[in-house]
Design a protein around this motif. Sequence first.
Motif, PDB file in Angstrom:
ATOM      1  N   GLU A  13       0.921  -1.157   0.015  1.00  0.00           N
ATOM      2  CA  GLU A  13       0.076   0.193   0.123  1.00  0.00           C
ATOM      3  C   GLU A  13       0.992   1.209   0.008  1.00  0.00           C
ATOM      4  O   GLU A  13       1.790   1.222   0.723  1.00  0.00           O
ATOM      5  CB  GLU A  13      -0.955  -0.047   1.363  1.00  0.00           C
ATOM      6  N   ILE A  14       0.460   2.129  -0.997  1.00  0.00           N
ATOM      7  CA  ILE A  14       1.359   3.472  -1.130  1.00  0.00           C
ATOM      8  C   ILE A  14       0.267   4.470  -0.690  1.00  0.00           C
ATOM      9  O   ILE A  14      -0.695   4.730  -1.575  1.00  0.00           O
ATOM     10  CB  ILE A  14       1.962   3.644  -2.423  1.00  0.00           C
ATOM     11  N   ILE A  15       0.401   5.447   0.337  1.00  0.00           N
ATOM     12  CA  ILE A  15      -0.589   6.272   0.705  1.00  0.00           C
ATOM     13  C   ILE A  15       0.251   7.719   0.391  1.00  0.00           C
ATOM     14  O   ILE A  15       1.231   8.001   0.920  1.00  0.00           O
ATOM     15  CB  ILE A  15      -0.956   6.241   2.042  1.00  0.00           C
ATOM     16  N   TYR A  16      -0.111   8.292  -0.634  1.00  0.00           N
ATOM     17  CA  TYR A  16       0.394   9.516  -1.165  1.00  0.00           C
ATOM     18  C   TYR A  16      -0.644  10.669  -1.523  1.00  0.00           C
ATOM     19  O   TYR A  16      -1.774  10.492  -1.969  1.00  0.00           O
ATOM     20  CB  TYR A  16       1.240   9.403  -2.430  1.00  0.00           C
ATOM     21  N   ASP A  17      -0.434  11.781  -0.905  1.00  0.00           N
ATOM     22  CA  ASP A  17      -1.196  13.094  -1.155  1.00  0.00           C
ATOM     23  C   ASP A  17      -0.225  14.132  -1.581  1.00  0.00           C
ATOM     24  O   ASP A  17       1.136  14.043  -1.429  1.00  0.00           O
ATOM     25  CB  ASP A  17      -2.102  13.346  -0.130  1.00  0.00           C
ATOM     26  N   GLN A  18      -0.878  15.012  -2.017  1.00  0.00           N
ATOM     27  CA  GLN A  18      -0.036  16.255  -2.493  1.00  0.00           C
ATOM     28  C   GLN A  18       0.236  17.203  -1.532  1.00  0.00           C
ATOM     29  O   GLN A  18       0.795  18.378  -1.645  1.00  0.00           O
ATOM     30  CB  GLN A  18      -0.738  16.856  -3.765  1.00  0.00           C
ATOM     31  N   ASP A  20       2.144  18.418   2.293  1.00  0.00           N
ATOM     32  CA  ASP A  20       3.511  18.095   2.717  1.00  0.00           C
ATOM     33  C   ASP A  20       3.644  16.935   3.872  1.00  0.00           C
ATOM     34  O   ASP A  20       4.859  16.557   4.224  1.00  0.00           O
ATOM     35  CB  ASP A  20       4.165  19.401   3.502  1.00  0.00           C
ATOM     36  N   ALA A  21       2.788  16.248   3.884  1.00  0.00           N
ATOM     37  CA  ALA A  21       2.807  14.942   4.856  1.00  0.00           C
ATOM     38  C   ALA A  21       3.537  14.078   4.129  1.00  0.00           C
ATOM     39  O   ALA A  21       3.540  13.842   2.772  1.00  0.00           O
ATOM     40  CB  ALA A  21       1.252  14.577   4.889  1.00  0.00           C
ATOM     41  N   PRO A  22       4.133  12.904   4.830  1.00  0.00           N
ATOM     42  CA  PRO A  22       5.181  11.949   4.381  1.00  0.00           C
ATOM     43  C   PRO A  22       4.210  10.957   3.515  1.00  0.00           C
ATOM     44  O   PRO A  22       3.287  10.622   3.806  1.00  0.00           O
ATOM     45  CB  PRO A  22       5.934  11.483   5.568  1.00  0.00           C
ATOM     46  N   MET A  23       4.779  10.342   2.466  1.00  0.00           N
ATOM     47  CA  MET A  23       4.445   9.257   1.758  1.00  0.00           C
ATOM     48  C   MET A  23       4.419   7.979   2.804  1.00  0.00           C
ATOM     49  O   MET A  23       5.578   7.817   3.333  1.00  0.00           O
ATOM     50  CB  MET A  23       4.959   9.072   0.557  1.00  0.00           C
ATOM     51  N   PRO A  44      18.491   9.246   6.234  1.00  0.00           N
ATOM     52  CA  PRO A  44      17.469   8.983   7.349  1.00  0.00           C
ATOM     53  C   PRO A  44      16.731  10.381   7.115  1.00  0.00           C
ATOM     54  O   PRO A  44      15.478  10.126   7.558  1.00  0.00           O
ATOM     55  CB  PRO A  44      18.285   8.965   8.625  1.00  0.00           C
ATOM     56  N   GLU A  45      16.851  11.263   6.618  1.00  0.00           N
ATOM     57  CA  GLU A  45      16.328  12.650   6.633  1.00  0.00           C
ATOM     58  C   GLU A  45      15.213  12.493   5.290  1.00  0.00           C
ATOM     59  O   GLU A  45      14.213  13.146   5.206  1.00  0.00           O
ATOM     60  CB  GLU A  45      17.135  13.808   6.164  1.00  0.00           C
ATOM     61  N   ALA A  46      15.454  11.516   4.419  1.00  0.00           N
ATOM     62  CA  ALA A  46      14.534  11.246   3.306  1.00  0.00           C
ATOM     63  C   ALA A  46      13.522   9.968   3.631  1.00  0.00           C
ATOM     64  O   ALA A  46      12.184   9.980   3.005  1.00  0.00           O
ATOM     65  CB  ALA A  46      15.338  11.024   2.222  1.00  0.00           C
ATOM     66  N   CYS A  47      13.821   9.129   4.175  1.00  0.00           N
ATOM     67  CA  CYS A  47      13.139   8.008   4.690  1.00  0.00           C
ATOM     68  C   CYS A  47      13.100   7.262   5.954  1.00  0.00           C
ATOM     69  O   CYS A  47      14.532   7.441   6.339  1.00  0.00           O
ATOM     70  CB  CYS A  47      13.321   7.063   3.475  1.00  0.00           C
ATOM     71  N   CYS A  48      12.125   6.817   6.693  1.00  0.00           N
ATOM     72  CA  CYS A  48      12.617   6.080   7.825  1.00  0.00           C
ATOM     73  C   CYS A  48      11.515   4.801   7.776  1.00  0.00           C
ATOM     74  O   CYS A  48      10.661   4.843   7.417  1.00  0.00           O
ATOM     75  CB  CYS A  48      12.520   7.149   9.058  1.00  0.00           C
ATOM     76  N   SER A  56       1.216  -7.395   9.246  1.00  0.00           N
ATOM     77  CA  SER A  56       0.519  -6.010   8.617  1.00  0.00           C
ATOM     78  C   SER A  56       1.766  -5.529   7.662  1.00  0.00           C
ATOM     79  O   SER A  56       1.595  -4.673   6.625  1.00  0.00           O
ATOM     80  CB  SER A  56       0.405  -5.068   9.545  1.00  0.00           C
ATOM     81  N   GLY A  57       3.082  -6.225   7.757  1.00  0.00           N
ATOM     82  CA  GLY A  57       4.125  -5.718   6.817  1.00  0.00           C
ATOM     83  C   GLY A  57       5.036  -4.582   7.632  1.00  0.00           C
ATOM     84  O   GLY A  57       4.950  -4.512   8.360  1.00  0.00           O
ATOM     85  N   THR A  58       6.145  -4.372   6.596  1.00  0.00           N
ATOM     86  CA  THR A  58       6.947  -3.345   6.871  1.00  0.00           C
ATOM     87  C   THR A  58       6.298  -2.010   6.627  1.00  0.00           C
ATOM     88  O   THR A  58       6.065  -1.773   5.354  1.00  0.00           O
ATOM     89  CB  THR A  58       8.239  -3.516   6.194  1.00  0.00           C
ATOM     90  N   TYR A  59       6.515  -1.011   7.449  1.00  0.00           N
ATOM     91  CA  TYR A  59       6.006   0.266   7.370  1.00  0.00           C
ATOM     92  C   TYR A  59       6.984   1.441   7.267  1.00  0.00           C
ATOM     93  O   TYR A  59       7.949   1.402   7.930  1.00  0.00           O
ATOM     94  CB  TYR A  59       5.076   0.714   8.500  1.00  0.00           C
ATOM     95  N   PHE A  60       7.258   2.120   6.010  1.00  0.00           N
ATOM     96  CA  PHE A  60       8.042   3.204   5.829  1.00  0.00           C
ATOM     97  C   PHE A  60       7.368   4.518   5.900  1.00  0.00           C
ATOM     98  O   PHE A  60       6.357   4.777   5.234  1.00  0.00           O
ATOM     99  CB  PHE A  60       8.957   2.888   4.613  1.00  0.00           C
ATOM    100  N   GLU A  61       7.995   5.484   6.434  1.00  0.00           N
ATOM    101  CA  GLU A  61       7.563   6.869   5.968  1.00  0.00           C
ATOM    102  C   GLU A  61       8.459   7.578   5.040  1.00  0.00           C
ATOM    103  O   GLU A  61       9.761   7.755   5.691  1.00  0.00           O
ATOM    104  CB  GLU A  61       7.456   7.849   7.096  1.00  0.00           C
ATOM    105  N   VAL A  62       8.094   7.938   3.804  1.00  0.00           N
ATOM    106  CA  VAL A  62       9.194   8.826   3.054  1.00  0.00           C
ATOM    107  C   VAL A  62       8.893  10.301   2.959  1.00  0.00           C
ATOM    108  O   VAL A  62       7.692  10.679   2.531  1.00  0.00           O
ATOM    109  CB  VAL A  62       9.068   8.268   1.534  1.00  0.00           C
ATOM    110  N   MET A  63       9.796  11.110   3.678  1.00  0.00           N
ATOM    111  CA  MET A  63       9.604  12.351   3.891  1.00  0.00           C
ATOM    112  C   MET A  63       9.969  13.262   2.387  1.00  0.00           C
ATOM    113  O   MET A  63       9.262  14.266   2.156  1.00  0.00           O
ATOM    114  CB  MET A  63      10.541  13.197   4.770  1.00  0.00           C
ATOM    115  N   ASP A  64      11.034  12.675   1.630  1.00  0.00           N
ATOM    116  CA  ASP A  64      11.247  13.248   0.450  1.00  0.00           C
ATOM    117  C   ASP A  64      10.613  12.594  -0.608  1.00  0.00           C
ATOM    118  O   ASP A  64      10.898  11.623  -1.299  1.00  0.00           O
ATOM    119  CB  ASP A  64      13.043  13.337   0.168  1.00  0.00           C
ATOM    120  N   LYS A  65       9.440  12.921  -1.172  1.00  0.00           N
ATOM    121  CA  LYS A  65       8.513  12.241  -2.003  1.00  0.00           C
ATOM    122  C   LYS A  65       9.210  12.154  -3.424  1.00  0.00           C
ATOM    123  O   LYS A  65       8.629  11.186  -3.926  1.00  0.00           O
ATOM    124  CB  LYS A  65       7.239  12.977  -2.155  1.00  0.00           C
ATOM    125  N   ASN A  66      10.192  12.974  -3.612  1.00  0.00           N
ATOM    126  CA  ASN A  66      10.924  12.784  -5.007  1.00  0.00           C
ATOM    127  C   ASN A  66      11.695  11.437  -5.215  1.00  0.00           C
ATOM    128  O   ASN A  66      12.299  11.461  -6.290  1.00  0.00           O
ATOM    129  CB  ASN A  66      11.669  13.981  -5.266  1.00  0.00           C
TER     130      ASN A  66
END
Length: 121
Positions: A13-18, A20-23, A44-48, A56-66
């Motif tokens: 599952e990829i939750i993405y919006d436009q 400033d919230a992390p992906m 670490p500043e781009a993804c954690c 439930s799987g492995t959960y990441f937050e990607v701050m730098d959506k690019n």
Amino acid sequence: MTERLTKKERDTEIIYDQSDAPMQIRTHDLNLIRRLTALSSEYPEACCLVETDPISGTYFEVMDKNRVSIHVTKPYPMERRRKQSEWAKEHGMKGNRTANGQNVHLRSNPHFEELSRQRQR
């Protein structure tokens, strides 16, 4: 004893919006987990990595959506696939190697070059 998930249950599952919230990415895909883990350890500043759970799987937050993109490709026409298959058989290819073990790039295939030129027009 833990119950294994079926292939259908091992989803991504990829939750993405436009905003400033992390992906948010939750996945069971080992290749994607390896790639995101490498990204989070190197940048670490781009993804954690947030959480790992076998169910439930492995959960990441990607701050730098690019840093994440989805690549959509058209299917190859059957004629192109046939020509590339014939070329590979002629040149003794198995996978991306020739019969003697040397790497061969499809870009050296004349049919690939012809189709690439057509696509650029």
